[in-house]
Design an enzyme around this catalytic site. Structure first.
Site, PDB file in Angstrom:
ATOM      1  N   SER A  48       0.321  -1.400  -0.402  1.00 26.26           N
ATOM      2  CA  SER A  48       0.018  -0.140   0.148  1.00 26.26           C
ATOM      3  C   SER A  48       0.829   1.236   0.584  1.00 26.26           C
ATOM      4  CB  SER A  48      -0.933   0.077   1.216  1.00 26.26           C
ATOM      5  OG  SER A  48      -0.186  -0.185   2.282  1.00 26.26           O
TER       6      SER A  48
ATOM      7  N   TYR B 295       7.500   1.245  -0.836  1.00 28.00           N
ATOM      8  CA  TYR B 295       8.358  -0.185  -2.175  1.00 28.00           C
ATOM      9  C   TYR B 295       7.354  -1.041  -2.820  1.00 28.00           C
ATOM     10  CZ  TYR B 295      12.863   1.941  -2.308  1.00 28.00           C
ATOM     11  OH  TYR B 295      14.190   2.868  -2.827  1.00 28.00           O
TER      12      TYR B 295
ATOM     13  N   TYR C  99      22.340   0.822  10.944  1.00 30.38           N
ATOM     14  CA  TYR C  99      21.835   0.304  10.075  1.00 30.38           C
ATOM     15  C   TYR C  99      22.109  -0.738   9.484  1.00 30.38           C
ATOM     16  CZ  TYR C  99      17.447  -0.729   6.471  1.00 30.38           C
ATOM     17  OH  TYR C  99      16.576  -1.523   6.277  1.00 30.38           O
TER      18      TYR C  99
END
Ligand code: NAD
Length: 392
Positions: free
Chosen positions: A50, A53, A235
């Site tokens: 939705s 990506y 990350y």
């Protein structure tokens, strides 16, 4: 109701239906303007379809390869008093456009981690498409309820091993300051892998495979970000990176099981609802935007996805790294691009934020995620937040 953005910290708590629909149409127009994806997918399941990506994956498959699509997502429907979440409006607009183009498009609005939603998807594939030849796994979620134990796992965004201090942009107050993040403990690392690792991707493929709804040449892909030195401590080498490493393990296991040809795809850093929640990333992405726009290499989700299909999934000569991952982050990670970002990084202050970085572009893209700041939309108009959608 007059719908203006309500931003709280790194989220916007409402969305504009017409702005979201315009964004979806803009992505569709981009794909329609590209050559068709040769040998592209025909029947596609997108988990996390939705926003960000996943939405781009669905649009590129439908409008670049005339694919039938089943989308799974978790979004809030509208009420008379409250707008829906952006993904709800996006998915409704996508279905409308797909139906106009004569394409099959249905959606399930529910918890993709649950056994029930997997069973529902299998029933719909059996009934409407027979089998799928591509499964895109594009979930980003802060928590996951384990379907077997019922336990709720929450992910954390923390470094591993030692604490990490970095420059951070507080997007609420536009202040730049140091942020220190304490390292995660073992339970936190394990919980993050549970939520964002490959286990649920494997469960999906296992359930689909056992139900006989995957074609013999079925492909599946899950998304990751790797980045470079500036983002590694928060990350790549942090809890989220550990979880993403688990995707590599899962890809091997899925391929070995014979259910599908599984790959991880490495995509570039972009503003999405998920990435804006990660400390350090807003400043990093504002610098990426600045440098890549100057270089003429800037891309959004839809450009990335078109390249994933044409340079990765549906070509005889995909760009794979030594871990068998598709690399679509090639332009962001060019050494000269990273060198420019690294040079600017320590120079950014509150005073020069709008000159040295493209924070303006970041902010505009952030609001656009929720349908705000879109050309041609009258944000003073009194409109209904209700959009009918036939989601299951
Ligand atoms: P996003 O927040 O835009 O999208 C997340 C999607 O997951 C939405 O469709 C949402 O409805 C769905 N979702 C969340 N929880 C769900 C649940 N329980 N059940 C069903 N659906 C659920 O995020 P995104 O940035 O597009 O991320 C998608 C993937 O791409 C993630 O794996 C992310 O790590 C990866 N990625 C993101 C970036 C980036 O910079 N944004 C870069 C590289 C890779």
């Amino acid at each position: 109701m007059i719908i203006q953005p309500k931003v709280r910290g790194f989220i916007c708590t409402n969305a504009h239906p017409q702005g979201c629909a315009a964004n979806v149409r803009e992505q569709i127009d981009y794909i329609k303007a590209q050559p068709k994806i040769e040998g592209g997918p025909k029947n596609v399941l997108v988990v996390g379809a939705s926003t960000g990506y996943g939405l781009a994956s669905r649009i590129a498959a439908a409008f670049g390869s005339d694919a039938n699509t089943l989308g799974v997502f978790f979004e809030k429907p509208p009420t008379d008093k409250r707008t829906a979440s952006a993904g709800y409006y996006n998915a409704a607009a996508f279905e409308e456009e797909a139906h106009k183009a004569g394409l099959y498009a249905k959606s399930i609005n529910g918890d993709a981690f649950s056994d029930e939603v997997k069973a529902q998807a299998i029933d719909m594939i059996k009934q409407d498409m027979g089998k799928v030849d591509l499964v895109v796994y594009s979930l980003a979620s802060p928590r996951r309820k384990d379907p077997k134990t019922g336990e709720l796992h929450s992910s954390v965004l923390k470094p591993i091993g030692k604490s990490y201090t970095a420059r951070n942009l507080n997007t609420d107050k536009l202040e730049i300051g140091d942020i220190t993040l304490d390292p995660a403990n073992e339970e936190e690392i394990a919980a993050t892998v549970k939520v964002m690792g490959g286990e649920d991707w494997e469960l999906w493929l296992d359930a689909l495979g056992k139900a006989g709804v995957l074609t013999d040449d079925c492909k599946t892909v899950a998304y990751t970000y790797i980045g470079e030195q500036l983002t590694w401590p928060i990350y790549g080498h942090a809890t989220i990176g550990k979880a993403k490493e688990d995707l590599d393990r899962a890809a091997k296991a899925i391929s070995a099981s014979g259910q599908a040809d599984a790959h991880v795809a490495v995509l570039k850093a972009l503003v999405t609802q998920s990435s804006s929640a990660i400390p350090v990333m807003p400043l990093y992405i504002s610098l990426v935007y600045k440098v890549m726009k100057e270089e003429g290499t800037h891309e959004g989700c839809i450009e990335q996805l078109y390249r994933l299909y044409t340079e990765g999934l549906y070509t005889d000569s995909p760009r794979l790294d030594s871990d068998n991952r598709y690399r679509i982050d090639d332009k962001e990670l060019r050494p000269e691009t990273q060198a420019k970002i690294e040079k600017l990084w320590p120079e950014v202050t509150e005073e020069n934020l709008f000159d040295l970085t493209d924070y303006k572009g970041y902010q505009a893209d952030f609001l656009k995620l929720f349908g705000f700041g879109v050309d041609g939309i009258d944000y003073d108009a009194d409109i209904s937040p209700i959009v009918e959608a036939d989601f299951k």
